[in-house]
Design a protein around this motif. Structure first.
Motif, mmCIF file in Angstrom:
data_model
loop_
_atom_site.group_PDB
_atom_site.id
_atom_site.type_symbol
_atom_site.label_atom_id
_atom_site.label_comp_id
_atom_site.label_asym_id
_atom_site.label_seq_id
_atom_site.Cartn_x
_atom_site.Cartn_y
_atom_site.Cartn_z
ATOM 1 N N LYS A 128 -7.738 0.601 5.171
ATOM 2 C CA LYS A 128 -7.202 -0.846 5.292
ATOM 3 C C LYS A 128 -6.238 -0.992 6.374
ATOM 4 C CE LYS A 128 -9.209 -3.776 1.422
ATOM 5 N NZ LYS A 128 -8.610 -4.057 -0.320
ATOM 6 N N THR A 129 -4.683 0.155 6.415
ATOM 7 C CA THR A 129 -3.939 0.051 7.217
ATOM 8 C C THR A 129 -4.575 0.663 8.667
ATOM 9 O OG1 THR A 129 -3.069 2.250 6.657
ATOM 10 C CG2 THR A 129 -2.783 0.066 5.026
ATOM 11 N N THR A 165 -15.086 -1.478 9.544
ATOM 12 C CA THR A 165 -15.540 -0.278 9.425
ATOM 13 C C THR A 165 -15.946 -0.830 7.800
ATOM 14 O OG1 THR A 165 -13.672 0.509 10.987
ATOM 15 C CG2 THR A 165 -14.137 1.502 8.985
ATOM 16 N N GLY A 166 -17.022 -0.103 7.332
ATOM 17 C CA GLY A 166 -17.143 0.823 5.710
ATOM 18 C C GLY A 166 -16.351 2.074 5.861
ATOM 19 N N TYR A 215 -5.077 1.898 15.793
ATOM 20 C CA TYR A 215 -5.494 0.744 14.664
ATOM 21 C C TYR A 215 -7.112 0.591 15.463
ATOM 22 C CZ TYR A 215 -7.066 -3.190 11.988
ATOM 23 O OH TYR A 215 -7.315 -4.144 11.084
ATOM 24 N N GLN A 216 -8.157 1.180 14.687
ATOM 25 C CA GLN A 216 -10.016 0.609 14.475
ATOM 26 C C GLN A 216 -10.165 -0.778 14.647
ATOM 27 O OE1 GLN A 216 -12.264 0.853 15.885
ATOM 28 N NE2 GLN A 216 -12.799 2.883 15.186
ATOM 29 N N GLU A 228 0.490 -1.181 -0.104
ATOM 30 C CA GLU A 228 0.347 -0.140 -0.239
ATOM 31 C C GLU A 228 0.673 1.205 0.528
ATOM 32 O OE1 GLU A 228 -2.348 -3.141 1.112
ATOM 33 O OE2 GLU A 228 -0.249 -2.615 2.396
ATOM 34 N N HIS A 229 1.896 1.019 -0.265
ATOM 35 C CA HIS A 229 2.823 2.343 -0.083
ATOM 36 C C HIS A 229 2.851 3.128 -0.459
ATOM 37 C CE1 HIS A 229 6.500 4.855 1.556
ATOM 38 N NE2 HIS A 229 7.030 4.821 0.258
#
Length: 396
Positions: free
Chosen positions: A353-354, A335-336, A330-331, A231-232
């Motif tokens: 997403k991270t 989550t949407g 971090y959650q 994802e970077h």
């Protein structure tokens, strides 16, 4: 009024609320608009929109004329008052009382799902007004699958102001909202939704309150993924930084000089129009109507709440930026995330997403910062799809 009966007997003081701005306040506003000077033309304010310099003098001149000659506050007031609204009295963790104003659509269904939707800045709970109207057209109160709560953040409009003698942060807002839901009998299991400042409130509800079972966001600010991960993204250079600064200059001002900007904009309606009107013009995919923009600004003016509504900005870029850490954690709650390309910070799904337990997402081709205001049908579809997916699991 339909949709106005809470499903349970409240355990907190709850009073119905309607807006009724005195005639003299409306006349005073018109007088101040008339007496306010329009600054002279400059290179910067001629065709300012094309140059990326903000709103133009002509836009200000035309909008001021419309405000004086055509805008009808009473018409807008009646439209807002068509939705049930209340003030609830709750206490913070120190036992201090706050009044939380909110609009609500309560269902008659026994299995209705509680959802709390939090607005951002420079918005207000009326960002969701079109959404409320769409919901009422789609569902009768006997059919409505949800209990919907649309609060005014403390410091905004009709909720209690932020305290004058102590700090007040997003964490405090989350605590008060959870208390409201508990007092309505809805606090054992609910979903939270929000964008902009409302996304931080929503994230805090998910992080700190067990009753919040899942969250949906239409804006989320997260850092790029670490180097070496799929994802970077490459670090910003000077061009990217300058582009960011153009969008976020307001943020730095409100974060570092909240007293000055609060006093400036709280003392003149034309100044308030420029500062807030610019955001609706530039941050929307399609610019809202002048009636819509002027209703937000009129409400800020009538309630004298601009100085108190920007408290959260110090926690992003100001003196308290290292105090509130919820958004850095971090959650874990499901989550949407709805991605809108004209958002001022269009964070891609793979970044989110991270930082989140992301179980649902949708990428839209159109839409901007004010998701509920710009496309209430679109946002409703997203929230409903997310709720259908997660509620059977999280409500067990």
């Amino acid at each position: 009024m339909s949709y106005s009966t809470p499903p349970f007997k409240p355990t907190i003081p709850l009073e119905p609320f309607t807006i009724s701005i005195p005639d003299e306040d409306i006349e005073e506003l018109k007088t101040l608009i008339k007496l306010s000077r329009l600054p002279k033309e400059t290179y910067e304010n001629i065709d300012a929109e094309k140059k990326g310099f903000g709103v133009s003098r002509k836009w200000l001149e035309d909008t001021r004329k419309y405000w004086l000659e055509e805008y009808d506050w009473r018409k807008q007031e009646s439209r807002i008052n068509a939705q049930p609204a209340f003030k609830a009295t709750v206490k913070n963790s120190d036992g201090l009382e706050y009044k939380i104003h909110f609009a609500a659509l309560f269902s008659k269904r026994k299995d209705a799902i509680p959802i709390i939707l939090s607005h951002g800045w420079p918005g207000a709970y009326i960002e969701f007004l079109g959404l409320m109207e769409v919901i009422r057209a789609k569902y009768s109160e006997d059919e409505l699958p949800y209990h919907l709560i649309f609060p005014s953040t403390p410091g905004y409009l009709f909720s209690s102001s932020t305290p004058n003698d102590r700090e007040f942060a997003i964490k405090d807002v989350g605590y008060l909202y959870d208390q409201v839901l508990k007092g309505l009998g809805l606090g054992d299991g609910y979903i939270a939704q929000g964008g902009d400042v409302g996304s931080h409130i929503t994230n805090e509800l998910g992080r700190s309150h067990e009753g919040c079972k899942a969250i949906h966001l239409n804006m989320r600010i997260v850092k790029p993924a670490p180097p070496g991960t799929p994802e970077h993204s490459q670090p910003w250079g000077i061009p990217e930084f300058l582009e960011w600064l153009q969008k976020y200059g307001y943020n730095l001002e409100q974060a570092t000089r909240p007293s000055t900007i609060g006093l400036v904009l709280g003392s003149n309606p034309i100044s308030l129009l420029c500062w807030i009107g610019e955001k609706f013009v530039e941050w929307s995919d399609e610019t809202p109507s002048l009636d819509t923009i002027l209703t937000f600004i009129s409400l800020y003016w009538f309630t004298d709440t601009f100085p108190s509504c920007i408290f959260s900005y110090r926690y992003g870029f100001g003196s308290k930026r290292n105090v509130h850490t919820a958004d850095k954690e971090y959650q874990h709650k499901p989550t949407g995330y709805s991605y809108f390309p004209k958002e001022i910070t269009p964070i891609p799904v793979h970044w989110v997403k991270t930082a989140h337990n992301l179980v649902w997402s949708r990428e839209h081709k159109t839409g901007g910062h004010f998701a509920a205001l710009e496309g209430p049908e679109v946002l409703l579809d997203d929230v409903e799809d997310f709720v259908k997916q997660v509620w059977p699991e999280v409500s067990k």
